[in-house]
Design a protein around this motif. Structure first.
Motif, PDB file in Angstrom:
ATOM      1  N   UNK A 216       0.829  -1.215   0.000  1.00 42.43           N
ATOM      2  CA  UNK A 216       0.000   0.000   0.000  1.00 42.43           C
ATOM      3  C   UNK A 216       0.861   1.262   0.000  1.00 42.43           C
ATOM      4  N   UNK A 217       2.161   1.150  -0.314  1.00 40.31           N
ATOM      5  CA  UNK A 217       3.002   2.353  -0.177  1.00 40.31           C
ATOM      6  C   UNK A 217       2.919   3.290  -1.392  1.00 40.31           C
ATOM      7  N   UNK A 218       2.099   2.928  -2.352  1.00 41.01           N
ATOM      8  CA  UNK A 218       1.822   3.775  -3.522  1.00 41.01           C
ATOM      9  C   UNK A 218       3.057   4.044  -4.385  1.00 41.01           C
ATOM     10  N   UNK A 219       4.110   3.219  -4.210  1.00 44.42           N
ATOM     11  CA  UNK A 219       5.274   3.358  -5.083  1.00 44.42           C
ATOM     12  C   UNK A 219       5.053   2.437  -6.279  1.00 44.42           C
ATOM     13  N   UNK A 220       5.878   2.593  -7.298  1.00 41.83           N
ATOM     14  CA  UNK A 220       5.805   1.670  -8.424  1.00 41.83           C
ATOM     15  C   UNK A 220       7.188   1.128  -8.735  1.00 41.83           C
ATOM     16  N   UNK A 221       7.209  -0.129  -9.114  1.00 41.45           N
ATOM     17  CA  UNK A 221       8.478  -0.767  -9.460  1.00 41.45           C
ATOM     18  C   UNK A 221       8.780  -0.392 -10.910  1.00 41.45           C
ATOM     19  N   UNK A 222       9.706   0.547 -11.085  1.00 39.10           N
ATOM     20  CA  UNK A 222      10.058   0.990 -12.434  1.00 39.10           C
ATOM     21  C   UNK A 222      11.500   0.583 -12.732  1.00 39.10           C
ATOM     22  N   UNK A 223      11.898   0.785 -13.963  1.00 34.62           N
ATOM     23  CA  UNK A 223      13.258   0.439 -14.367  1.00 34.62           C
ATOM     24  C   UNK A 223      14.276   1.019 -13.372  1.00 34.62           C
ATOM     25  N   UNK A 224      15.199   0.200 -12.913  1.00 35.52           N
ATOM     26  CA  UNK A 224      16.205   0.654 -11.941  1.00 35.52           C
ATOM     27  C   UNK A 224      15.661   0.723 -10.526  1.00 35.52           C
ATOM     28  N   UNK A 225      14.573   0.018 -10.248  1.00 34.71           N
ATOM     29  CA  UNK A 225      13.893   0.081  -8.941  1.00 34.71           C
ATOM     30  C   UNK A 225      14.873  -0.166  -7.777  1.00 34.71           C
ATOM     31  N   UNK A 226      14.849   0.743  -6.797  1.00 35.11           N
ATOM     32  CA  UNK A 226      15.818   0.623  -5.692  1.00 35.11           C
ATOM     33  C   UNK A 226      15.429  -0.492  -4.728  1.00 35.11           C
ATOM     34  N   UNK A 227      14.130  -0.765  -4.581  1.00 36.72           N
ATOM     35  CA  UNK A 227      13.709  -1.859  -3.685  1.00 36.72           C
ATOM     36  C   UNK A 227      14.254  -3.187  -4.235  1.00 36.72           C
ATOM     37  N   UNK A 228      14.120  -3.381  -5.541  1.00 38.47           N
ATOM     38  CA  UNK A 228      14.609  -4.631  -6.151  1.00 38.47           C
ATOM     39  C   UNK A 228      16.136  -4.706  -6.092  1.00 38.47           C
ATOM     40  N   UNK A 229      16.803  -3.570  -6.324  1.00 33.17           N
ATOM     41  CA  UNK A 229      18.277  -3.595  -6.282  1.00 33.17           C
ATOM     42  C   UNK A 229      18.755  -3.970  -4.885  1.00 33.17           C
ATOM     43  N   UNK A 230      18.131  -3.375  -3.867  1.00 33.96           N
ATOM     44  CA  UNK A 230      18.543  -3.718  -2.493  1.00 33.96           C
ATOM     45  C   UNK A 230      18.259  -5.181  -2.193  1.00 33.96           C
ATOM     46  N   UNK A 231      17.187  -5.711  -2.800  1.00 31.39           N
ATOM     47  CA  UNK A 231      16.818  -7.105  -2.541  1.00 31.39           C
ATOM     48  C   UNK A 231      17.872  -8.065  -3.079  1.00 31.39           C
ATOM     49  N   UNK A 232      18.511  -7.690  -4.195  1.00 28.43           N
ATOM     50  CA  UNK A 232      19.520  -8.579  -4.783  1.00 28.43           C
ATOM     51  C   UNK A 232      20.564  -8.912  -3.729  1.00 28.43           C
ATOM     52  N   UNK A 233      21.011  -7.892  -3.022  1.00 32.82           N
ATOM     53  CA  UNK A 233      22.046  -8.086  -1.999  1.00 32.82           C
ATOM     54  C   UNK A 233      21.499  -8.992  -0.892  1.00 32.82           C
TER      55      UNK A 233
ATOM     56  N   UNK B  24      -5.898 -14.092  -4.419  1.00 31.87           N
ATOM     57  CA  UNK B  24      -4.915 -14.007  -5.511  1.00 31.87           C
ATOM     58  C   UNK B  24      -3.523 -13.779  -4.949  1.00 31.87           C
ATOM     59  N   UNK B  25      -2.558 -14.375  -5.619  1.00 30.47           N
ATOM     60  CA  UNK B  25      -1.158 -14.162  -5.252  1.00 30.47           C
ATOM     61  C   UNK B  25      -0.411 -13.804  -6.524  1.00 30.47           C
ATOM     62  N   UNK B  26       0.343 -12.715  -6.462  1.00 30.91           N
ATOM     63  CA  UNK B  26       1.120 -12.333  -7.647  1.00 30.91           C
ATOM     64  C   UNK B  26       2.519 -11.909  -7.229  1.00 30.91           C
ATOM     65  N   UNK B  27       3.511 -12.309  -8.028  1.00 33.50           N
ATOM     66  CA  UNK B  27       4.906 -11.954  -7.705  1.00 33.50           C
ATOM     67  C   UNK B  27       5.257 -10.568  -8.218  1.00 33.50           C
ATOM     68  N   UNK B  28       4.375  -9.968  -9.020  1.00 37.67           N
ATOM     69  CA  UNK B  28       4.678  -8.663  -9.628  1.00 37.67           C
ATOM     70  C   UNK B  28       3.369  -7.894  -9.764  1.00 37.67           C
ATOM     71  N   UNK B  29       3.392  -6.711 -10.368  1.00 37.34           N
ATOM     72  CA  UNK B  29       2.147  -5.927 -10.424  1.00 37.34           C
ATOM     73  C   UNK B  29       1.073  -6.637 -11.254  1.00 37.34           C
ATOM     74  N   UNK B  30       1.502  -7.435 -12.224  1.00 37.24           N
ATOM     75  CA  UNK B  30       0.580  -8.075 -13.170  1.00 37.24           C
ATOM     76  C   UNK B  30      -0.256  -7.050 -13.922  1.00 37.24           C
ATOM     77  N   UNK B  31       0.383  -5.964 -14.294  1.00 38.52           N
ATOM     78  CA  UNK B  31      -0.327  -5.002 -15.132  1.00 38.52           C
ATOM     79  C   UNK B  31      -0.462  -5.590 -16.536  1.00 38.52           C
TER      80      UNK B  31
ATOM     81  N   UNK C  34      12.383  -3.538 -16.965  1.00 36.24           N
ATOM     82  CA  UNK C  34      11.348  -2.924 -16.133  1.00 36.24           C
ATOM     83  C   UNK C  34      10.728  -1.759 -16.889  1.00 36.24           C
ATOM     84  N   UNK C  35       9.678  -1.190 -16.334  1.00 33.78           N
ATOM     85  CA  UNK C  35       8.945  -0.139 -17.040  1.00 33.78           C
ATOM     86  C   UNK C  35       9.696   1.185 -16.955  1.00 33.78           C
ATOM     87  N   UNK C  36       9.926   1.789 -18.128  1.00 32.66           N
ATOM     88  CA  UNK C  36      10.609   3.085 -18.138  1.00 32.66           C
ATOM     89  C   UNK C  36       9.596   4.185 -17.876  1.00 32.66           C
TER      90      UNK C  36
END
Ligand SMILES: CCCCCCCCCCCCC/C=C/[C@@H](O)[C@H](COP(=O)(O)O)NC(=O)CCCCC
Ligand SMILES: Nc1ncnc2c1ncn2[C@@H]1O[C@H](COP(=O)(O)OP(=O)(O)O)[C@@H](O)[C@H]1O
Ligand SMILES: [Ca+2]
Length: 587
Positions: free
Chosen positions: A336-353, A392-399, A562-564
């Motif tokens: 519910x944080x109203x952010x979007x996972x876009x190209x270069x997403x920092x949440x995903x980058x931090x997750x890699x580590x 429903x369970x989704x691993x991504x936005x499923x747009x 990712x989405x530009x």
């Protein structure tokens, strides 16, 4: 140490003089007027140069080469805004330069080719391509041969093409045949075709690593081959959610330049057997029923989902179930944080580590995932029970084109979590409101009968016989509960302790409109509603109802980025038409 390639000279395009500079990550050319003043600059990241050819070359409408010895042609990625979609369309840009000498021309072609190899090391040389000739509007073959193959040829990619003759042929090929020499696998089709590739590659990788996919606690090995998707299906959700547009040329260009987007994958087990993997939608209730209904109407093509969606909505069903979930760390992100996972997403980058943290220490990737299934984490599971319109369970936005922000607009492609959406039983018009919000920017989770949780794992089971008696099927609203109350009973167990919540308050008053609609909607459905729904797993019906799902962070990689964000691409800060610096986004 390798020195950075740098080249600068005057070049001509027709009668105009340009100052061309290749330096570091960028190749740019600036028009210079008669008084030596700089005019418009076009700057292209070297990684987005598609190809460099000697002479004056064209590939559209068909390939032609004028082999002049002082000219060279550069093909590059050019962005255009896509109108209704959220991402940007990519097109093949082309510029033909003339040099004062052949020596300088050879210097330019050599330096550009070296630079693009250095700056985009994941460019494929050889691809295995599967075309589903029956996906979507049955245009897969045409899309590949007319739009994609010429681009692959231009980029020097050799491809082995298989037009499938049956379902699961691509999966079986990937499981059994020799894949030596291929850098990636491309599917031309929809989400079902992508799912075949996903199963083939994950299965093959685990076979080779000696890991059992049937063990739900095993730390799966990430797949070495990249997957490319050329959209030619019905929903095309995986493509839309990872690229932002449904467009074969855009996807082909992402493949050519070797973009790389990691993707979370959910494994689905029943007892000790792997059922399937999912990335876009694992849905019980509404989405399961829509899929089951739509299979009867495949002949309608993509429209089958609209028709079946309407029919299933009118049948007004809800189903009893017990949902248990293992919440993800709420400090990292929230659905519910109203952010979007876009190209270069920092949440995903931090997750890699975080996801690969222990790999170097223990020699095993995903060891941190393994621990979440140890007995220590059992206490963290949350359990809810009741009647649901859908789970429903989704691993991504499923747009997807039907829902441009998707099932869970703030979900992340590669953070190692999934979003669990619980839609409790509610009045038909309430559920319609929920569905309708998927088509707009209104928050579909801001409804009293909807919950969303960011999770690492989910279990679903049916209530025991006793509870099934209590919740006797009446088609929508439960027997014994006054219709005006429109509430329901749920049993919530947190950390193992049972808590009984009577009457969940939906916070909704029935409007006159709703009261009038009730007899019509219920008239279609009340008599023979089934007690169980089915699971829709990325467009396939699962044969089991009781399942265990687990998210495997970044298990596969797509040729995507990712989405530009269109606005952010204008680093000059100007609007489309005025953009002249450092930006190739043109209207
Ligand atoms: C009143 C307007 C209602 C609109 C509701 C819109 C909700 C749409 C959400 C769609 C999410 C799609 C997630 C992706 C699912 C695909 O994996 C699956 C298979 O696709 P394909 O291989 O291309 O056939 N598609 C579906 O299950 C279709 C779901 C359609 C639901 C209406
Ligand atoms: N040649 C074929 N004949 C029949 N089914 C096929 C063939 N090739 C692939 N399939 C199956 O068709 C299903 C739907 O394919 P997909 O490309 O996703 O189209 P759509 O998006 O229209 O459902 C997939 O599950 C896939 O396994
Ligand atoms: Ca995710």
């Amino acid at each position: 140490m390798e020195t950075e390639v740098r080249l600068e000279s005057s070049l001509w395009v027709g009668i105009k003089r340009y100052r061309a500079v290749l330096s570091g990550w960028h190749f740019n050319w600036t028009e210079v007027d008669k008084k030596n003043r700089d005019k418009k600059t076009i700057s292209v990241p070297v990684a987005e140069v598609v190809g460099v050819e000697e002479g004056r070359v064209e590939i559209l409408p068909q390939k032609s080469v004028e082999d002049t010895d002082k000219d060279f042609t550069v093909f590059y990625v050019k962005r255009i805004s896509s109108g209704s979609s959220c991402g940007l369309l990519w097109r093949l840009g082309r510029i033909q330069f003339s040099c004062p000498s052949r020596v300088l021309r050879d210097q330019w072609t050599k330096h550009l080719r070296t630079a693009l190899k250095t700056h985009s090391p994941l460019r494929p040389n050889r691809l295995l391509v599967f075309i589903n000739p029956f996906g979507g509007k049955k245009k897969g073959r045409k899309i590949y041969h007319s739009l994609v193959a010429p681009l692959f040829e231009l980029a020097g990619i050799s491809s082995h093409v298989v037009v499938t003759e049956r379902a699961n042929q691509a999966r079986d090929h990937l499981l059994k045949k020799d894949l030596t020499g291929f850098d990636g696998v491309v599917c031309v089709g929809g989400d079902g075709m992508f799912s075949e590739i996903l199963h083939g590659l994950i299965g093959r990788t685990q076979q080779e690593a000696g890991l059992s996919e049937n063990d739900p606690t095993v730390a799966l090995q990430p797949c070495p081959l990249h997957i490319g998707i050329i959209p030619a299906g019905s929903t095309d959700c995986v493509c839309y959610a990872t690229v932002g547009v449904i467009d074969a040329v855009t996807s082909a260009l992402h493949i050519i330049i070797g973009d790389s987007q990691p993707l979370d994958v959910c494994s689905v087990h029943q007892a000790s057997a792997l059922m399937r993997y999912s990335v876009s939608l694992l849905g019980y209730g509404f989405y399961g029923d829509v899929l089951a209904e739509s299979e009867k109407h495949r002949w309608m093509g993509p429209l089958r989902y609209d028709y079946s969606g309407t029919m299933v909505y009118l049948s007004n069903r809800s189903y009893a179930g017990i949902v248990q979930y293992l919440p993800a760390d709420p400090l990292l992100s929230s659905p519910r944080d109203r952010t979007r996972c876009l190209s270069g997403c920092s949440v995903c980058s931090r997750s890699t580590e975080r996801l690969f943290r222990h790999s170097s220490e223990s020699g095993s990737l995903y060891s941190s995932h393994f621990s979440q299934f140890s007995s220590d984490s059992e206490g963290e599971w949350v359990s809810v029970e009741g009647r649901f319109r859908c789970v429903s369970l989704t691993c991504m936005s499923s747009s997807c084109p039907k829902s441009p922000l998707g099932l869970s607009p703030s979900a992340h492609l590669a953070d190692g979590t999934g979003d669990l959406i619980l839609v409790w039983d509610t009045h038909p018009l309430g559920f319609l409101k929920f569905l309708y919000r998927h088509t707009s920017t209104e928050d579909q989770f801001d409804l009293p009968f909807v919950e969303v949780h960011r999770v690492k794992a989910v279990r679903f089971s049916l209530p025991s016989g006793k509870e099934e008696e209590v919740y006797k099927e009446t088609g929508g609203l439960r027997e014994g509960i006054d219709e005006e109350e429109r509430g329901y009973i749920e049993t919530v167990s947190r950390n193992g302790s049972q808590q009984h919540l009577a009457e969940r308050d939906t916070g909704q008053e029935m409007t006159n409109e709703q009261k009038m609609a009730t007899p019509f909607l219920c008239g279609l459905c009340c008599s023979k509603a089934p007690a169980k729904s089915v699971w829709n797993c990325d467009g396939e019906i699962l044969s089991s109802t009781e399942i265990l799902c687990r998210i495997h962070g970044q298990l596969v990689r797509l040729y995507a980025r990712g989405i530009e964000d269109g606005a952010a691409m204008h680093n000059c800060g100007k609007e489309n038409d005025n953009c002249q610096m450092g930006c190739t986004l043109n209207k």
